[in-house]
Design a protein around this motif. Structure first.
Motif, short mmCIF file in Angstrom:
data_model
loop_
_atom_site.label_atom_id
_atom_site.label_comp_id
_atom_site.label_asym_id
_atom_site.label_seq_id
_atom_site.Cartn_x
_atom_site.Cartn_y
_atom_site.Cartn_z
N CYS A 280 10.73 4.89 23.43
CA CYS A 280 9.71 5.91 23.34
C CYS A 280 8.33 5.33 23.68
CB CYS A 280 9.68 6.50 21.94
SG CYS A 280 8.53 7.88 21.74
N LEU A 281 7.64 5.95 24.63
CA LEU A 281 6.29 5.52 24.97
C LEU A 281 5.37 5.82 23.80
CD1 LEU A 281 5.95 6.89 28.62
CD2 LEU A 281 6.23 4.49 27.93
N ARG A 282 4.47 4.87 23.53
CA ARG A 282 3.46 5.06 22.49
C ARG A 282 2.10 4.76 23.09
NH1 ARG A 282 5.92 1.31 17.82
NH2 ARG A 282 6.28 -0.03 19.62
N THR A 283 1.05 5.10 22.37
CA THR A 283 -0.28 4.77 22.86
C THR A 283 -0.50 3.26 22.69
OG1 THR A 283 -1.20 5.32 20.69
CG2 THR A 283 -1.23 7.03 22.37
N PRO A 284 -1.20 2.62 23.63
CA PRO A 284 -1.32 1.16 23.62
C PRO A 284 -2.38 0.65 22.68
CG PRO A 284 -2.45 2.03 25.52
CD PRO A 284 -1.84 3.22 24.81
N ALA A 285 -2.23 0.94 21.39
CA ALA A 285 -3.21 0.49 20.40
C ALA A 285 -3.20 -1.03 20.26
CB ALA A 285 -2.95 1.15 19.06
#
Length: 365
Positions: A280-285
């Motif tokens: 699952c893609l996530r935001t690159p925090a």
């Protein structure tokens, strides 16, 4: 992305996002006429035009397993309430939308022991909407594992919605969703419907099909960097890489870095999957939130970050879709979005049968 999934026969009359860069990207792809960039708390019902559909993908951070657990009381996920106040105000003036879709992470079901899900459902029922929820994993449509919760509500004077409900749970209703439903009070459950959708289509793409040979925004790792990545793997994951290296054709694996407890000690591990589906893609925090890929081809093994265009493809966006020039901004946009073909599936099998012929109007928040 909701607009992209609905298609050109839907007309967007209002769009809102707090993020300036997302607003710029929307305008680059769709034009600037209906996009409002700013906090939803500053909007009034009088700012909004009449629409058949209101779509809201409100922030998930406080509801996700990786979040701080603040739920709908949090500063980010709590933006649902000012949004919902707008919807209620529209109803008070006789402009209530015929349909509402709320999209968020599956963790919404269990946040605060299920209380957040109960609050969402109670609010919808109190506004006299007929509603139900589904769990749809984008992996049925694109090679990305991305289960999401979709709450779909219709105004109670839309009789066509009754024909689209099943007598009980279907394949689109997971045990976790059924359990969350059982926690609703009786008056809320009276307005609940088990939406009936056809079986998922057969996906015709693999993760490897979306991977570029020479991406423009990320370099391939050096041999030393790839070696360090492999050194972070357990014997089980190293065996997966070796099997892929010896297999015919190009094999692409998605890698995530995770912290594991081994013999009482925290160890950072690189874990890989070669099942033709990306994680699952996530935001690159943080660095570990960005997916790394491993490509095994003709006995060689290379690695790099996934490119921004590849993330867009995993969301079902066409290559003509304009992305932000900066890598992290583009990754943030796609990792925070909704899979385009999932939206089309919902539109074709729920929205359009109830709302009638295409050329409907939408608002997106």
């Amino acid at each position: 992305m909701a607009r992209a999934g609905l298609g050109s026969h839907w007309r967007c009359v209002f769009a809102n996002d707090f993020d300036r860069k997302k607003g710029e990207t929307y305008r680059a792809n769709w034009g600037s006429e209906e996009m409002h960039v700013g906090d939803v708390r500053t909007l009034k019902a009088s700012d909004l035009p009449t629409a058949d559909l209101v779509w809201a993908s409100f922030p998930c951070q406080d509801l996700s397993l990786a979040g701080g657990g603040a739920g709908l009381r949090g500063d980010r996920s709590g933006t649902f309430w000012p949004f919902w106040n707008l919807v209620r105000s529209m109803g008070d003036t006789g402009l209530a939308p015929r349909a509402i879709i709320l999209e968020n992470v599956v963790g919404t079901l269990s946040s605060h022991g299920g209380e957040d899900f109960r609050s969402l459902c109670s609010a919808i029922a109190a506004a006299r909407y007929t509603f139900g929820a589904l769990i749809i994993d984008a992996r049925h449509f694109v090679p990305q594992s991305r289960p999401r919760l979709f709450i779909v509500a219709f105004r109670s004077d839309d009789p066509a919605c009754e024909a689209l409900s099943a007598p009980g749970p279907t394949d689109w209703h997971t045990p976790a969703l059924v359990k969350a439903y059982q926690g609703l009070n009786s008056s809320t459950r009276e307005r609940w419907r088990w939406w009936s959708l056809p079986a998922a289509p057969l996906r015709n793409s693999r993760f490897a099909d979306l991977i570029e040979d020479e991406p423009s925004d990320v370099p391939w790792h050096s041999p030393a960097e790839t070696k360090r990545l492999l050194a972070m793997m357990s014997p089980l994951n190293l065996a997966k890489v070796e099997q892929a290296r010896l297999s015919p054709g190009r094999q692409v694996g998605a890698v995530y870095k995770r912290t594991r407890i081994e013999e009482g000690i925290k160890v950072q591990r690189a874990e890989v999957r070669f099942d033709d589906v990306a994680g699952c893609l996530r935001t690159p925090a943080g660095g570990s939130s960005r997916q790394v890929i491993i490509v095994a081809d003709n006995g060689t093994v290379r690695s790099r970050l996934i490119s921004s265009r590849e993330t867009a493809r995993l969301m079902g966006l066409p290559d003509t879709y304009k992305l932000p020039a900066q890598y992290n901004e583009a990754y943030h946009l796609t990792g925070d979005g909704v899979a385009v073909p999932v939206v089309r599936f919902l539109a074709a099998h729920l929205l359009e049968p109830v709302l009638g012929e295409p050329n409907r109007s939408i608002q997106a928040a």
